[in-house]
Scaffold this active site. Structure first.
Site, PDB file in Angstrom:
ATOM      1  N   THR A   1       2.096  -4.482   4.382  1.00  0.00           N
ATOM      2  CA  THR A   1       2.176  -4.777   5.813  1.00  0.00           C
ATOM      3  C   THR A   1       1.757  -6.168   5.902  1.00  0.00           C
ATOM      4  O   THR A   1       2.031  -6.957   7.021  1.00  0.00           O
ATOM      5  CB  THR A   1       0.920  -3.901   6.557  1.00  0.00           C
ATOM      6  OG1 THR A   1      -0.159  -3.894   5.895  1.00  0.00           O
ATOM      7  CG2 THR A   1       1.448  -2.425   6.386  1.00  0.00           C
ATOM      8  N   ASP A   2       0.803  -6.954   4.845  1.00  0.00           N
ATOM      9  CA  ASP A   2       0.437  -8.292   5.408  1.00  0.00           C
ATOM     10  C   ASP A   2       0.990  -9.133   5.517  1.00  0.00           C
ATOM     11  O   ASP A   2       1.011 -10.245   6.646  1.00  0.00           O
ATOM     12  CB  ASP A   2      -0.519  -8.752   4.051  1.00  0.00           C
ATOM     13  CG  ASP A   2      -1.851  -7.889   3.746  1.00  0.00           C
ATOM     14  OD1 ASP A   2      -2.303  -7.075   4.917  1.00  0.00           O
ATOM     15  OD2 ASP A   2      -2.374  -7.859   2.968  1.00  0.00           O
TER      16      ASP A   2
ATOM     17  N   THR B   1       0.841  -1.417   0.119  1.00  0.00           N
ATOM     18  CA  THR B   1       0.130   0.139  -0.010  1.00  0.00           C
ATOM     19  C   THR B   1       0.876   1.258   0.149  1.00  0.00           C
ATOM     20  O   THR B   1       0.638   2.213  -0.543  1.00  0.00           O
ATOM     21  CB  THR B   1      -0.855   0.097   1.158  1.00  0.00           C
ATOM     22  OG1 THR B   1      -1.658  -1.106   1.095  1.00  0.00           O
ATOM     23  CG2 THR B   1      -1.677   1.206   1.383  1.00  0.00           C
TER      24      THR B   1
ATOM     25  N   THR C   1       2.830 -21.560  21.232  1.00  0.00           N
ATOM     26  CA  THR C   1       1.337 -21.187  21.753  1.00  0.00           C
ATOM     27  C   THR C   1       0.632 -20.457  20.648  1.00  0.00           C
ATOM     28  O   THR C   1       1.234 -19.555  19.898  1.00  0.00           O
ATOM     29  CB  THR C   1       1.588 -20.752  22.868  1.00  0.00           C
ATOM     30  OG1 THR C   1       0.300 -20.375  23.482  1.00  0.00           O
ATOM     31  CG2 THR C   1       2.619 -19.585  23.019  1.00  0.00           C
ATOM     32  N   GLN C   2      -0.894 -20.745  20.638  1.00  0.00           N
ATOM     33  CA  GLN C   2      -1.713 -19.859  20.012  1.00  0.00           C
ATOM     34  C   GLN C   2      -1.879 -18.630  20.664  1.00  0.00           C
ATOM     35  O   GLN C   2      -2.251 -17.534  20.242  1.00  0.00           O
ATOM     36  CB  GLN C   2      -3.039 -20.680  19.840  1.00  0.00           C
ATOM     37  CG  GLN C   2      -2.816 -21.650  18.927  1.00  0.00           C
ATOM     38  CD  GLN C   2      -4.224 -22.312  18.727  1.00  0.00           C
ATOM     39  OE1 GLN C   2      -5.252 -21.838  19.161  1.00  0.00           O
ATOM     40  NE2 GLN C   2      -4.229 -23.593  18.580  1.00  0.00           N
TER      41      GLN C   2
ATOM     42  N   SER D   1       2.147  -7.718  -1.047  1.00  0.00           N
ATOM     43  CA  SER D   1       2.814  -8.646  -0.194  1.00  0.00           C
ATOM     44  C   SER D   1       2.422  -9.836   0.100  1.00  0.00           C
ATOM     45  O   SER D   1       3.018 -10.800   0.472  1.00  0.00           O
ATOM     46  CB  SER D   1       3.436  -8.032   1.337  1.00  0.00           C
ATOM     47  OG  SER D   1       2.111  -7.927   2.134  1.00  0.00           O
TER      48      SER D   1
HETATM   49  N1  ASP Z   1      -2.332  -5.983   0.788  1.00  0.00           N
HETATM   50  C1  ASP Z   1      -1.215  -4.697   1.281  1.00  0.00           C
HETATM   51  C2  ASP Z   1       0.091  -5.431   1.176  1.00  0.00           C
HETATM   52  O1  ASP Z   1       0.444  -6.122   2.112  1.00  0.00           O
HETATM   53  C3  ASP Z   1      -1.594  -4.361   2.527  1.00  0.00           C
HETATM   54  C4  ASP Z   1      -0.803  -3.167   2.785  1.00  0.00           C
HETATM   55  O2  ASP Z   1       0.424  -3.163   2.257  1.00  0.00           O
HETATM   56  O3  ASP Z   1      -0.984  -2.468   3.854  1.00  0.00           O
HETATM   57  O4  ASP Z   1       0.907  -5.428   0.123  1.00  0.00           O
END
Ligand code: ASP
Length: 354
Positions: free
Chosen positions: A96-97, A20, A284-285, A65
């Protein structure tokens, strides 16, 4: 806590992988799409106006990602290694993913790291007015350039910076899909907090042994799996995972302090797998706390089946650690077992057993 000031002109390489943070609105369609590097730069002119020399290196193509694979980790690690001598620090822009997986993987691939490698991203695209991209990027650059009184890198680790916190990469997990505070490090303190000043927790930061050159571990192995236990899990499901052809390592996500159902079939299936040489590690979960297989009878069965403890490691770190260890030591399962029980990049804490 330590407040830093830096002297002299630092050189930072910003590596764009996608996500993103690298997105802008298409001028005609209005759809969000990856920006080319010149467009991206136009949204963050400030980073070229300060007293840190910033250069950008975009991957081609920039990707979401969700599409990141171990080949991309190798490319990121190689890029850092290839440019290591010419820069004081690195910032990796990433979706972020799966950022915690990539950042954890790099922490195992880059041994003896003496320069900062800071991952960051954004919840809103750089081309959106309320975006968190600019602040995250600016602060990540400042952290990557920061030095201490001795002129050494303030945080010579692979880290994740997001919102106002700097975390050790292999301790992070994405915890929120909505808020700007997207990451956490549940079992280890943050390494720095960014407010008016950036306050570093120097006693929590890992420093390399002086004079050891950077060493890269670039082989990976994907013959691993994660199995999450749940009430009602049946033998067919467990055996299907354990019978996966070529399976070498399994992250077993258990309850609480490392507990599993006491069903005899489960014990037998796990024992048969470890007897075959599959390395199973108990994770652990729970987000916080550590595995302790000595505590309850239901966990002692796992010990008897040859399952190892993952202590307080994250799934992201355990999985990527397994992938790099199996990749680097294809014929040495005993070494892999030993290293899985040993903190090698600050990824877990083994409680004192006095
Ligand atoms: N779907 C995006 C990624 O992980 C989400 C993000 O960047 O926040 O590439």
């Amino acid at each position: 806590m330590y407040r830093f000031s830096f002297v002299g002109m630092k050189r930072i390489l910003v590596i764009l992988t996608g996500g993103t943070i690298c997105m802008v609105r298409h001028p005609q369609s209005g759809a969000l799409c990856p920006a080319d590097v010149e467009t991206f730069k136009a949204y963050v002119p400030e980073i070229f106006a300060g007293d840190i020399r910033v250069e950008m290196l975009p991957f081609n193509p920039l990707i979401d990602s969700s599409d990141i694979s171990p080949e991309n980790w190798v490319k990121m690690a190689t890029t850092v290694a290839d440019h290591y001598a010419n820069y004081d620090g690195f910032v990796i822009l990433h979706g972020t993913d799966t950022m915690s997986y990539s950042a954890s993987a790099l922490s195992f691939m880059l041994e003896n790291l003496a320069k900062p490698v800071v991952f960051t991203g954004a919840q809103l695209p750089v081309g959106v007015l309320r975006s968190d991209a600019k602040e995250n990027l600016l602060t990540a650059i400042e952290i990557a350039a920061a030095t201490n009184a001795a002129g050494k890198a303030m945080v010579p680790e692979v880290t994740v910076f997001f919102e106002d916190s700097l975390f050790r990469a292999n301790r992070t997990t994405k915890k929120n899909a909505e808020r700007f505070e997207a990451f956490d490090s549940f079992n280890y303190p943050s390494l720095a907090k960014a407010g008016v000043h950036i306050q570093y927790r120097t006693n929590c930061i890992r420093y390399p042994h002086d004079n050891f050159p950077l060493f890269t571990h670039l082989h990976t192995c994907t013959d691993v799996a994660v199995l999450k236990l749940f009430p009602g899990i049946n033998e067919t499901v467990v055996r299907a995972v354990l019978d996966t052809p070529n399976l070498r390592g399994l992250v077993l996500e258990t309850y609480g302090s490392g507990n599993a159902p006491s069903a005899h079939w489960l014990y037998q299936a796990l024992k048969q797998a470890t007897d075959k040489g599959i390395i199973i590690v108990n994770k652990t979960q729970c987000s916080m706390g550590s595995v302790d297989m000595g505590q309850y009878e239901v966990a002692q069965n796992l010990l008897k089946a040859g399952v190892l403890s993952g202590y307080d490691i994250t799934t992201e770190a355990l999985l990527t650690k397994m992938m790099t260890l199996f990749g680097e030591n294809p014929d040495n399962p005993e070494k892999v077992k030993h290293l899985l029980q040993t903190p090698i990049a600050g990824e877990m804490t083994i409680p004192y057993q006095g």
